[in-house]
Design a protein around this motif. Sequence first.
Motif, PDB file in Angstrom:
ATOM      1  N   GLU A  41     -13.628  78.362  -6.085  1.00  0.00           N
ATOM      2  CA  GLU A  41     -13.368  77.961  -7.458  1.00  0.00           C
ATOM      3  C   GLU A  41     -12.774  76.569  -7.555  1.00  0.00           C
ATOM      4  OE1 GLU A  41     -12.283  81.784  -9.990  1.00  0.00           O
ATOM      5  OE2 GLU A  41     -10.821  81.431  -8.402  1.00  0.00           O
ATOM      6  N   ASN A  42     -12.436  75.989  -6.425  1.00  0.00           N
ATOM      7  CA  ASN A  42     -11.652  74.764  -6.440  1.00  0.00           C
ATOM      8  C   ASN A  42     -12.096  73.875  -5.298  1.00  0.00           C
ATOM      9  OD1 ASN A  42      -9.391  72.960  -5.802  1.00  0.00           O
ATOM     10  ND2 ASN A  42      -8.286  74.139  -7.339  1.00  0.00           N
ATOM     11  N   ILE A  43     -12.298  72.593  -5.558  1.00  0.00           N
ATOM     12  CA  ILE A  43     -12.792  71.684  -4.533  1.00  0.00           C
ATOM     13  C   ILE A  43     -11.838  71.593  -3.352  1.00  0.00           C
ATOM     14  CG2 ILE A  43     -11.722  69.675  -5.608  1.00  0.00           C
ATOM     15  CD1 ILE A  43     -15.042  69.868  -3.640  1.00  0.00           C
ATOM     16  N   THR A  44     -10.559  71.887  -3.567  1.00  0.00           N
ATOM     17  CA  THR A  44      -9.625  71.815  -2.448  1.00  0.00           C
ATOM     18  C   THR A  44      -9.949  72.843  -1.366  1.00  0.00           C
ATOM     19  OG1 THR A  44      -8.036  73.304  -3.505  1.00  0.00           O
ATOM     20  CG2 THR A  44      -7.791  70.957  -3.940  1.00  0.00           C
ATOM     21  N   GLU A  45     -10.650  73.915  -1.725  1.00  0.00           N
ATOM     22  CA  GLU A  45     -11.014  74.915  -0.722  1.00  0.00           C
ATOM     23  C   GLU A  45     -12.029  74.383   0.281  1.00  0.00           C
ATOM     24  OE1 GLU A  45     -11.486  79.082  -2.233  1.00  0.00           O
ATOM     25  OE2 GLU A  45     -11.314  78.088  -4.181  1.00  0.00           O
ATOM     26  N   ILE A  46     -12.711  73.291  -0.053  1.00  0.00           N
ATOM     27  CA  ILE A  46     -13.685  72.709   0.864  1.00  0.00           C
ATOM     28  C   ILE A  46     -13.009  72.240   2.148  1.00  0.00           C
ATOM     29  CG2 ILE A  46     -15.394  70.855   1.123  1.00  0.00           C
ATOM     30  CD1 ILE A  46     -16.229  73.085  -0.789  1.00  0.00           C
TER      31      ILE A  46
ATOM     32  N   SER B 288     -10.183  71.609 -11.345  1.00  0.00           N
ATOM     33  CA  SER B 288      -9.695  72.791 -10.674  1.00  0.00           C
ATOM     34  C   SER B 288     -10.616  73.965 -10.740  1.00  0.00           C
ATOM     35  CB  SER B 288      -8.379  73.257 -11.245  1.00  0.00           C
ATOM     36  OG  SER B 288      -7.490  72.241 -11.349  1.00  0.00           O
ATOM     37  N   ALA B 289     -11.907  73.805 -10.885  1.00  0.00           N
ATOM     38  CA  ALA B 289     -12.737  74.972 -11.000  1.00  0.00           C
ATOM     39  C   ALA B 289     -14.108  74.714 -10.479  1.00  0.00           C
ATOM     40  CB  ALA B 289     -12.827  75.422 -12.440  1.00  0.00           C
ATOM     41  N   CYS B 290     -14.653  75.717  -9.797  1.00  0.00           N
ATOM     42  CA  CYS B 290     -16.039  75.658  -9.348  1.00  0.00           C
ATOM     43  C   CYS B 290     -16.762  76.731 -10.139  1.00  0.00           C
ATOM     44  CB  CYS B 290     -16.102  75.930  -7.860  1.00  0.00           C
ATOM     45  SG  CYS B 290     -17.726  75.833  -7.195  1.00  0.00           S
ATOM     46  N   LEU B 291     -17.573  76.347 -11.091  1.00  0.00           N
ATOM     47  CA  LEU B 291     -18.133  77.292 -12.036  1.00  0.00           C
ATOM     48  C   LEU B 291     -19.464  77.795 -11.524  1.00  0.00           C
ATOM     49  CD1 LEU B 291     -17.362  75.262 -15.233  1.00  0.00           C
ATOM     50  CD2 LEU B 291     -15.894  76.781 -13.921  1.00  0.00           C
ATOM     51  N   SER B 292     -19.450  78.936 -10.882  1.00  0.00           N
ATOM     52  CA  SER B 292     -20.676  79.390 -10.236  1.00  0.00           C
ATOM     53  C   SER B 292     -21.491  80.251 -11.176  1.00  0.00           C
ATOM     54  CB  SER B 292     -20.323  80.179  -8.974  1.00  0.00           C
ATOM     55  OG  SER B 292     -19.405  81.186  -9.267  1.00  0.00           O
TER      56      SER B 292
ATOM     57  N   LEU C 232     -12.667  68.399  -9.408  1.00  0.00           N
ATOM     58  CA  LEU C 232     -13.690  68.863 -10.342  1.00  0.00           C
ATOM     59  C   LEU C 232     -14.956  69.239  -9.583  1.00  0.00           C
ATOM     60  CD1 LEU C 232     -15.704  66.200 -10.434  1.00  0.00           C
ATOM     61  CD2 LEU C 232     -13.982  65.358 -12.011  1.00  0.00           C
ATOM     62  N   ASP C 233     -15.772  70.021 -10.232  1.00  0.00           N
ATOM     63  CA  ASP C 233     -17.090  70.363  -9.723  1.00  0.00           C
ATOM     64  C   ASP C 233     -18.090  70.271 -10.866  1.00  0.00           C
ATOM     65  OD1 ASP C 233     -15.676  72.572  -7.411  1.00  0.00           O
ATOM     66  OD2 ASP C 233     -17.007  70.928  -6.882  1.00  0.00           O
TER      67      ASP C 233
ATOM     68  N   HIS D 234     -13.796  88.784  -4.917  1.00  0.00           N
ATOM     69  CA  HIS D 234     -13.319  87.752  -4.009  1.00  0.00           C
ATOM     70  C   HIS D 234     -11.799  87.819  -3.881  1.00  0.00           C
ATOM     71  CE1 HIS D 234     -17.326  85.973  -4.436  1.00  0.00           C
ATOM     72  NE2 HIS D 234     -17.184  86.141  -5.738  1.00  0.00           N
ATOM     73  N   GLY D 235     -11.330  87.851  -2.645  1.00  0.00           N
ATOM     74  CA  GLY D 235      -9.902  87.831  -2.377  1.00  0.00           C
ATOM     75  C   GLY D 235      -9.535  86.592  -1.582  1.00  0.00           C
ATOM     76  N   LYS D 236      -8.514  85.875  -2.028  1.00  0.00           N
ATOM     77  CA  LYS D 236      -8.074  84.635  -1.379  1.00  0.00           C
ATOM     78  C   LYS D 236      -6.631  84.779  -0.903  1.00  0.00           C
ATOM     79  CE  LYS D 236     -11.899  82.607  -2.786  1.00  0.00           C
ATOM     80  NZ  LYS D 236     -11.818  81.604  -3.847  1.00  0.00           N
TER      81      LYS D 236
END
Length: 755
Positions: A80-85, A22-26, A141-142, A701-703
């Motif tokens: 932050e999350n692969i589902t956003e792709i 659940s996280a994209c660690l940039s 995951l990322d 960032h606003g989602k």
Amino acid sequence: MSISNTTTHRFTRSLCAAAVASACLSVPAVWAQDNTDDDASAGKLERIEVTARKSVESLQEVPVAITSIGEMELAEKGIENITEIQQFSPNTTLQMSRGTNSTLTAFIRGVGQQDPVWGFEPGVGIYIDDVYISRPQGAVLDLYDVERIEVLRGPQGTLYGKNTIGGAIKYITKKMSGDTELAVNATIGTASQRDLKVSGQVPVTDNLYFGFAVASLQRDGFGTFLEAPEGQDRENYNKDILAGRFTLEYQATDDLFFRLSYDKTRDESNAKGGYRLVDSLLTDAPQPDSVYDSYTSLPTWNKVDLEGMSLTVDWNINDFWAFKSVTATREGDSPTNIDFDNTPLPIFDVPAKYTDEQFTQEFQLNYAASNMTAVAGVYFYDAEACGIYDANLVAFGIALEQSGCTDTTSYAIYGQTSYDFTEQWSVTAGLRYTKDEKDGVVNAATLLGLNYPESGWVDGYVRPDNAGTTVIDDTESWSRVTPRLGVEYMYSRDTMFYASYSQGFKSGMYNPRATFYQEPAAPEVVDSYEVGFKSDITDNFRLNATAFWLDYTDRQYVVNVPSDDLAEPTQRIANVGESEASGIEVDFTYVVTDALTVTGSLGTIDAEFTEVRSVDADGNPIDLSDNFVISNTPEYTANLAANYTVTTGIGDIVFNANYYYRDDYELFESPDPLLAQEGYGLVNASATWYSDDGKWQVGLHGKNLTDEEYRVGGYNFTGGRDENGNLLPGLGGDTTLIGYYGDPRTVHLNVGYRF
């Protein structure tokens, strides 16, 4: 992705994380570089490189429908999350499954798997640096140092093998730079989000490098368990993740490269409570005011432990030949608490435990000449997926227990070649032979009272010795050849037309919920036909489009059939479904100026069942296709985004905004109007500042800025509806109709610094 910087001191943005759920660690890995690409500064299109055909090629030269999102875009959008792709890939569904933060529901072009029980194979393949991830648990995951994420739409059975009948999602990481680096990244945000990530790399010798990343991701819940067992944490939709990734890279010679990677993730976020869409018949607990609030009679703790190791060897033999070996092992452990009815009573509670482990080995040989490229390889896969659950039904005073394992051994050999007949015409042809063998063991038991998978699951519980009856202990094997054939025509240097036929299959399976002996379901097969074009119409406008049609046969579904000794229906997995789908996918990129870029995508799909075979209560065959729909597949998906860079005296500020629309869709193949999700749109916006000295990065960032409520999962355990349309009680004696929701409006501030 090959990314061109637009200013002298812009960061090269990368994701820094360790296989986190659940996280994209940039975290930037190389923060400051000189601008060496004149195309971007002149407001021209960039070259995007992909590995869809297991070799590095330009996106515009690959006759496959692909979405590729690079590290810079991921970081600047605050993903932050692969589902956003899914927002950026037409006809794609990537959503967190019900019950946990870490289980992925993936559909592409109407093909996927919405039931994450052990032994079920997904229809969309997930790959991390060519390592196949076999289970949906932990697939959200990322990775540390992600170079890009690719979404390949359509069957990829020739090069990627079984279980890619919908497509494949690839995480591609990049090599280390070889310099000493240390970066710290901190985030605060909505619901007390507090993330800390530290990454770096150290040259051990001139050609041996060590890289690392550790991350702590914490967030309070979006909602609350209004009632829960005493002493349990009552946060719902919270996040509690600790992850690490460590990498050794050895550049033995200019032509020989080794990478050894290890990652471990522990997700201790609470179990997710769903929202009751109708009142309970058996309790007086009212529907919560918030869709993120819930009730439960189970413990709220949940855990997903993931661990993996891989060794990659790249050897450039000479100017024409290259060899690659990928050896990997992964394992997972996921005890979970699923309260299906979401009430303070154990009407239908399922504590469960999933474990899995896998070993894979792939050897690959690539050839490249002036008018011909080829890739060939052999692949071995050995995996075990086990599980146990207790369906506690308080109304009947019993627990229905299922347990067992599915062991899979798979061998494959494949080859694909592309040959240029002339400067304009080329042909691509490939074949893959796969042989699968599965050992299935399923145990069934009926136990008195409340039961759990392990002693100590709740205070004072001691598990009984009775393991139940073994109803399946069997072995089956299948083999299949999956072809691909395509033709490409280069109309001009910047425009390619293509047409292709490809086939994919999803492995056969045993029913882990069986209560009597059943033959396994045979593999599913998808035949897909595509025509499309890719064109850089001008130096600053790119347009890609694909039309597709697919025929999906032998779909595996759970159906209700009479058993030999019971009058009541029982579950059975069988190849009962046939469906078809057709659609169009369009992507465009318009570089308006060197500061402003507009991108967009549109997907349309018409997907329907043509046959769903079952039987009535008397055992007579019936067709239920009129009552079934293709789940998780909206008819339309669309995205429009803009990226604008402002150069100031203290650095660059990059603004991003996008609007994503998702048409209405069903969450289950057998729909209910209360569980259907209406069409909705998401508005996201970001602003990221990069300091002139290349050390600081600050992003806001606003989602989901309009705070849309939308369902991403659910359960339907009702008994259907009567002739007046009223819900009837189902398993557990209640009208259990549950929805799980995507994130509400969130805002987070990210600050990164490179020492």
